[in-house]
Design a protein around this motif. Structure first.
Motif, PDB file in Angstrom:
ATOM      1  N   LYS A  44       0.844  -1.205   0.000  1.00  0.00           N
ATOM      2  CA  LYS A  44       0.000   0.000   0.000  1.00  0.00           C
ATOM      3  C   LYS A  44       0.878   1.253   0.000  1.00  0.00           C
ATOM      4  O   LYS A  44       0.590   2.235  -0.711  1.00  0.00           O
ATOM      5  N   ILE A  45       1.973   1.242   0.771  1.00  0.00           N
ATOM      6  CA  ILE A  45       2.893   2.384   0.795  1.00  0.00           C
ATOM      7  C   ILE A  45       3.508   2.579  -0.585  1.00  0.00           C
ATOM      8  O   ILE A  45       3.611   3.710  -1.081  1.00  0.00           O
ATOM      9  N   LYS A  46       3.879   1.469  -1.237  1.00  0.00           N
ATOM     10  CA  LYS A  46       4.453   1.564  -2.579  1.00  0.00           C
ATOM     11  C   LYS A  46       3.450   2.144  -3.568  1.00  0.00           C
ATOM     12  O   LYS A  46       3.805   2.970  -4.424  1.00  0.00           O
ATOM     13  N   GLN A  47       2.185   1.741  -3.447  1.00  0.00           N
ATOM     14  CA  GLN A  47       1.130   2.290  -4.310  1.00  0.00           C
ATOM     15  C   GLN A  47       0.979   3.791  -4.081  1.00  0.00           C
ATOM     16  O   GLN A  47       0.809   4.572  -5.027  1.00  0.00           O
ATOM     17  N   ASP A  48       1.029   4.216  -2.819  1.00  0.00           N
ATOM     18  CA  ASP A  48       0.889   5.647  -2.504  1.00  0.00           C
ATOM     19  C   ASP A  48       2.038   6.449  -3.098  1.00  0.00           C
ATOM     20  O   ASP A  48       1.840   7.589  -3.546  1.00  0.00           O
ATOM     21  N   ILE A  49       3.244   5.853  -3.113  1.00  0.00           N
ATOM     22  CA  ILE A  49       4.394   6.546  -3.720  1.00  0.00           C
ATOM     23  C   ILE A  49       4.173   6.669  -5.224  1.00  0.00           C
ATOM     24  O   ILE A  49       4.420   7.721  -5.822  1.00  0.00           O
ATOM     25  N   ALA A  50       3.684   5.593  -5.831  1.00  0.00           N
ATOM     26  CA  ALA A  50       3.383   5.636  -7.265  1.00  0.00           C
ATOM     27  C   ALA A  50       2.297   6.658  -7.567  1.00  0.00           C
ATOM     28  O   ALA A  50       2.246   7.238  -8.663  1.00  0.00           O
ATOM     29  N   GLY A  51       1.449   6.919  -6.578  1.00  0.00           N
ATOM     30  CA  GLY A  51       0.356   7.869  -6.762  1.00  0.00           C
ATOM     31  C   GLY A  51       0.738   9.310  -6.480  1.00  0.00           C
ATOM     32  O   GLY A  51      -0.126  10.192  -6.527  1.00  0.00           O
ATOM     33  N   GLY A  52       2.012   9.558  -6.116  1.00  0.00           N
ATOM     34  CA  GLY A  52       2.447  10.940  -5.940  1.00  0.00           C
ATOM     35  C   GLY A  52       3.140  11.247  -4.629  1.00  0.00           C
ATOM     36  O   GLY A  52       3.793  12.290  -4.498  1.00  0.00           O
ATOM     37  N   GLU A  53       3.007  10.366  -3.627  1.00  0.00           N
ATOM     38  CA  GLU A  53       3.734  10.586  -2.370  1.00  0.00           C
ATOM     39  C   GLU A  53       5.225  10.344  -2.619  1.00  0.00           C
ATOM     40  O   GLU A  53       5.607   9.540  -3.472  1.00  0.00           O
ATOM     41  N   THR A  54       6.065  11.021  -1.855  1.00  0.00           N
ATOM     42  CA  THR A  54       7.500  10.791  -2.018  1.00  0.00           C
ATOM     43  C   THR A  54       7.952   9.646  -1.114  1.00  0.00           C
ATOM     44  O   THR A  54       7.370   9.412  -0.046  1.00  0.00           O
ATOM     45  N   PHE A  55       8.983   8.951  -1.569  1.00  0.00           N
ATOM     46  CA  PHE A  55       9.531   7.861  -0.759  1.00  0.00           C
ATOM     47  C   PHE A  55      10.017   8.415   0.584  1.00  0.00           C
ATOM     48  O   PHE A  55       9.807   7.794   1.633  1.00  0.00           O
ATOM     49  N   ALA A  73       8.825   7.195   4.268  1.00  0.00           N
ATOM     50  CA  ALA A  73       9.796   6.586   5.178  1.00  0.00           C
ATOM     51  C   ALA A  73       9.753   7.270   6.536  1.00  0.00           C
ATOM     52  O   ALA A  73       9.820   6.608   7.580  1.00  0.00           O
ATOM     53  N   ARG A  74       9.648   8.589   6.538  1.00  0.00           N
ATOM     54  CA  ARG A  74       9.599   9.311   7.814  1.00  0.00           C
ATOM     55  C   ARG A  74       8.351   8.938   8.615  1.00  0.00           C
ATOM     56  O   ARG A  74       8.378   8.891   9.847  1.00  0.00           O
ATOM     57  N   ILE A  75       7.269   8.656   7.910  1.00  0.00           N
ATOM     58  CA  ILE A  75       6.010   8.331   8.591  1.00  0.00           C
ATOM     59  C   ILE A  75       5.971   6.877   9.050  1.00  0.00           C
ATOM     60  O   ILE A  75       5.581   6.585  10.185  1.00  0.00           O
ATOM     61  N   TYR A  76       6.394   5.953   8.190  1.00  0.00           N
ATOM     62  CA  TYR A  76       6.121   4.531   8.445  1.00  0.00           C
ATOM     63  C   TYR A  76       7.340   3.677   8.815  1.00  0.00           C
ATOM     64  O   TYR A  76       7.183   2.638   9.457  1.00  0.00           O
ATOM     65  N   SER A  77       8.541   4.087   8.373  1.00  0.00           N
ATOM     66  CA  SER A  77       9.687   3.197   8.587  1.00  0.00           C
ATOM     67  C   SER A  77      10.008   3.036  10.076  1.00  0.00           C
ATOM     68  O   SER A  77       9.976   4.007  10.838  1.00  0.00           O
ATOM     69  N   GLU A  78      10.338   1.812  10.446  1.00  0.00           N
ATOM     70  CA  GLU A  78      10.687   1.506  11.833  1.00  0.00           C
ATOM     71  C   GLU A  78      12.190   1.311  12.016  1.00  0.00           C
ATOM     72  O   GLU A  78      12.637   0.762  13.024  1.00  0.00           O
ATOM     73  N   ASP A  79      12.962   1.791  11.035  1.00  0.00           N
ATOM     74  CA  ASP A  79      14.415   1.766  11.172  1.00  0.00           C
ATOM     75  C   ASP A  79      14.859   3.050  11.863  1.00  0.00           C
ATOM     76  O   ASP A  79      14.796   4.126  11.268  1.00  0.00           O
ATOM     77  N   PRO A  80      15.308   2.981  13.117  1.00  0.00           N
ATOM     78  CA  PRO A  80      15.652   4.203  13.853  1.00  0.00           C
ATOM     79  C   PRO A  80      16.822   4.955  13.259  1.00  0.00           C
ATOM     80  O   PRO A  80      16.981   6.156  13.477  1.00  0.00           O
ATOM     81  N   GLY A  81      17.668   4.252  12.486  1.00  0.00           N
ATOM     82  CA  GLY A  81      18.843   4.909  11.929  1.00  0.00           C
ATOM     83  C   GLY A  81      18.584   5.731  10.686  1.00  0.00           C
ATOM     84  O   GLY A  81      19.311   6.680  10.419  1.00  0.00           O
ATOM     85  N   SER A  82      17.552   5.385   9.918  1.00  0.00           N
ATOM     86  CA  SER A  82      17.364   6.075   8.638  1.00  0.00           C
ATOM     87  C   SER A  82      15.993   6.709   8.457  1.00  0.00           C
ATOM     88  O   SER A  82      15.811   7.517   7.546  1.00  0.00           O
ATOM     89  N   ALA A  83      15.029   6.378   9.293  1.00  0.00           N
ATOM     90  CA  ALA A  83      13.653   6.867   9.082  1.00  0.00           C
ATOM     91  C   ALA A  83      13.592   8.386   9.042  1.00  0.00           C
ATOM     92  O   ALA A  83      12.959   8.973   8.150  1.00  0.00           O
ATOM     93  N   SER A  84      14.256   9.041  10.001  1.00  0.00           N
ATOM     94  CA  SER A  84      14.176  10.507  10.059  1.00  0.00           C
ATOM     95  C   SER A  84      14.911  11.164   8.906  1.00  0.00           C
ATOM     96  O   SER A  84      14.748  12.355   8.651  1.00  0.00           O
ATOM     97  N   ASN A  85      15.718  10.387   8.196  1.00  0.00           N
ATOM     98  CA  ASN A  85      16.451  10.905   7.046  1.00  0.00           C
ATOM     99  C   ASN A  85      15.797  10.441   5.742  1.00  0.00           C
ATOM    100  O   ASN A  85      16.454  10.325   4.710  1.00  0.00           O
ATOM    101  N   GLY A  86      14.512  10.147   5.810  1.00  0.00           N
ATOM    102  CA  GLY A  86      13.791   9.724   4.617  1.00  0.00           C
ATOM    103  C   GLY A  86      14.181   8.352   4.133  1.00  0.00           C
ATOM    104  O   GLY A  86      14.030   8.032   2.951  1.00  0.00           O
TER     105      GLY A  86
END
Length: 456
Positions: free
Chosen positions: A205-216, A220-233
């Motif tokens: 669903k996240i991939k579909q939203d990116i294809a629909g115009g959201e940026t990766f 990533a900032r909203i959904y990613s659970e990687d503490p090292g990279s999420a805040s950096n997109g």
């Protein structure tokens, strides 16, 4: 007690890596910021290296700190490094060390919201400067250890030498604290198929939203659970080939620049990956991670399975050793009867150093007993379940030849190796260019660093 030659190539990235930089922030007006303490061949010992070793020793509770001893320790290390680089039988690993330094840099970066924050924390001006510092430490570590191994590779001690060592030093050998020997079976709770599919569907669903115009980056900032990279997109830069786990790397390198992968599974969870750019063996990528965090029910199911294995062991239907090999997910211990290594590499662990979670489970148990299944965390903070067996209990005692032969043998061997290193170092002093700063003129070194040094 024993004239120890300390071969301490690395106190750890977090100790020596930032020595020079942290000192610059602490110096008082009129104090020396840094300088060259000594030169051995074309290797340099900085004043900050000496000070940092002294400070570290103080933090570890050392007394009778003598700056000359710490400089001589570094002189010995640097001479080994210098000799190792000339040794044609020691492999030149410059390229591999550079890649390793990039990997460590990325690992450190993953602990910060962005590169600027990390550089500020460790007081480096640029990423290039910090990578060079890591590479320099890793280079010295590799060459120093390689030469140490070459010089001492034939070292051995006979039973008579072990006995002689013990007889000579028994009054000075340390008392052994209460120790315990533990074996474990560890399992990662398995996610149900429904749970796995839910994570995959969320990423689709996240991939579909990116294809629909959201940026990766925003996703990533909203959904990613990687503490090292999420805040950096989700961005990870300068990834070296071989640095990431295989499923991640295979998926990333099969993409075209800008392309986004389908959901993939790794030991960390489920990802979608976007290849940003690739140049040779280095690439940049963004990813969104949904961690494979087990639910309470999944943890409970794993505990139930482990308790059933414990019952089989208790009933004599399988040995703990065989059960470890068959069921444990811990690669470090499953091939070694589950034995948990102690700080010295043996199977003996000081009881006071056993983590609180495990100590609680062991309360009231005796040698041969096995805990019921309990939940814990691994070194990466992932949920695990364990059962632990008490293999042995060793009360505090004065070290003795009858009960601690292997430990005493290792001490005797270390002494012999140190003597071999001292002899090797002294044999090279007269033919090696050595320049020691005048601040150390009053030092009484154990080696002939002044008498035999070649002055140029």
């Amino acid at each position: 007690m024993i004239n120890k030659l300390k071969i301490t190539f690395l106190f750890g990235v977090f100790v020596m890596l930032f020595a020079t930089n942290s000192m610059k922030a602490q110096v008082k007006p009129g104090e020396l910021v840094d300088g060259i303490a000594a030169v051995i061949g074309d290797e340099i010992v900085l004043e900050s290296d000496v000070n940092e070793q002294m400070n570290y020793a103080k933090q570890q509770g050392a007394s009778n700190i003598d700056k000359c001893d710490f400089l001589e320790n570094l002189l010995n290390n640097k001479l080994l490094v210098y000799e190792a680089k000339k040794d044609t039988l020691i492999e030149n690993r410059s390229a591999a060390i550079k890649e390793q330094a990039n990997g460590k840099y990325q690992q450190l970066l993953s602990q910060f919201p962005d590169e600027k924050s990390m550089l500020a924390a460790y007081k480096f001006r640029t990423g290039y400067e910090m990578k060079n510092a890591i590479e320099k430490i890793d280079t010295d570590t590799y060459y120093g250890q390689a030469k140490y191994q070459r010089v001492t590779e034939k070292a051995d001690v006979t039973p008579n030498e072990v006995t002689d060592f013990y007889t000579t030093y028994k009054m000075q050998l340390p008392e052994i604290k209460d120790e315990i020997s533990l074996a474990q079976i560890m399992m990662y709770p398995k996610l149900t198929e429904a749970h796995k599919q839910d994570l995959i569907n969320r990423l689709k669903k996240i991939k579909q939203d990116i294809a629909g115009g959201e940026t990766f980056e925003s996703q990533a900032r909203i959904y990613s659970e990687d503490p090292g990279s999420a805040s950096n997109g989700g961005l990870m830069k300068n990834i070296s080939k071989g640095q990431m786990v295989k499923p991640f790397e295979a998926a990333a390198l099969n993409l075209q620049e800008g392309e986004i992968s389908d959901p993939i599974e790794t030991e960390f969870g489920y990802h979608i990956i976007q290849l940003v750019k690739k140049s040779g063996k280095i690439y940049d990528a963004r990813h969104i991670l949904l961690m494979a965090t087990p639910t309470d029910d999944e943890v409970k199911a794993a505990k139930t399975k482990l308790d059933s294995i414990r019952t089989l062991i208790s009933d004599g239907k399988i040995t703990f050793k065989d059960a470890t090999f068959k069921f444990s997910d811990d690669k470090r211990t499953k091939f070694n009867a589950g034995l948990i290594p102690g700080a010295d590499g043996s199977s003996k662990i000081e009881r006071e150093s056993v983590p609180g979670t495990i100590s609680y489970e062991l309360a009231g148990l005796n040698k041969g007993d096995i805990t019921t299944a309990f939940d814990d965390e691994d070194e990466r903070k992932r949920k695990v379940v364990k059962i632990i067996k008490i293999e042995d209990v060793i009360p505090a005692h004065q070290i003795k030849l009858e009960t601690d032969y292997d430990r005493i043998k290792q001490m005797a061997l270390n002494k012999k190796k140190n003597e071999m290193i001292e002899k090797f170092v002294n044999s090279r002093l007269s033919t090696t260019f050595i320049s020691i700063d005048g601040r150390y003129d009053s030092c009484q070194f154990k080696g002939n660093w002044k008498k035999d040094a070649l002055k140029k």
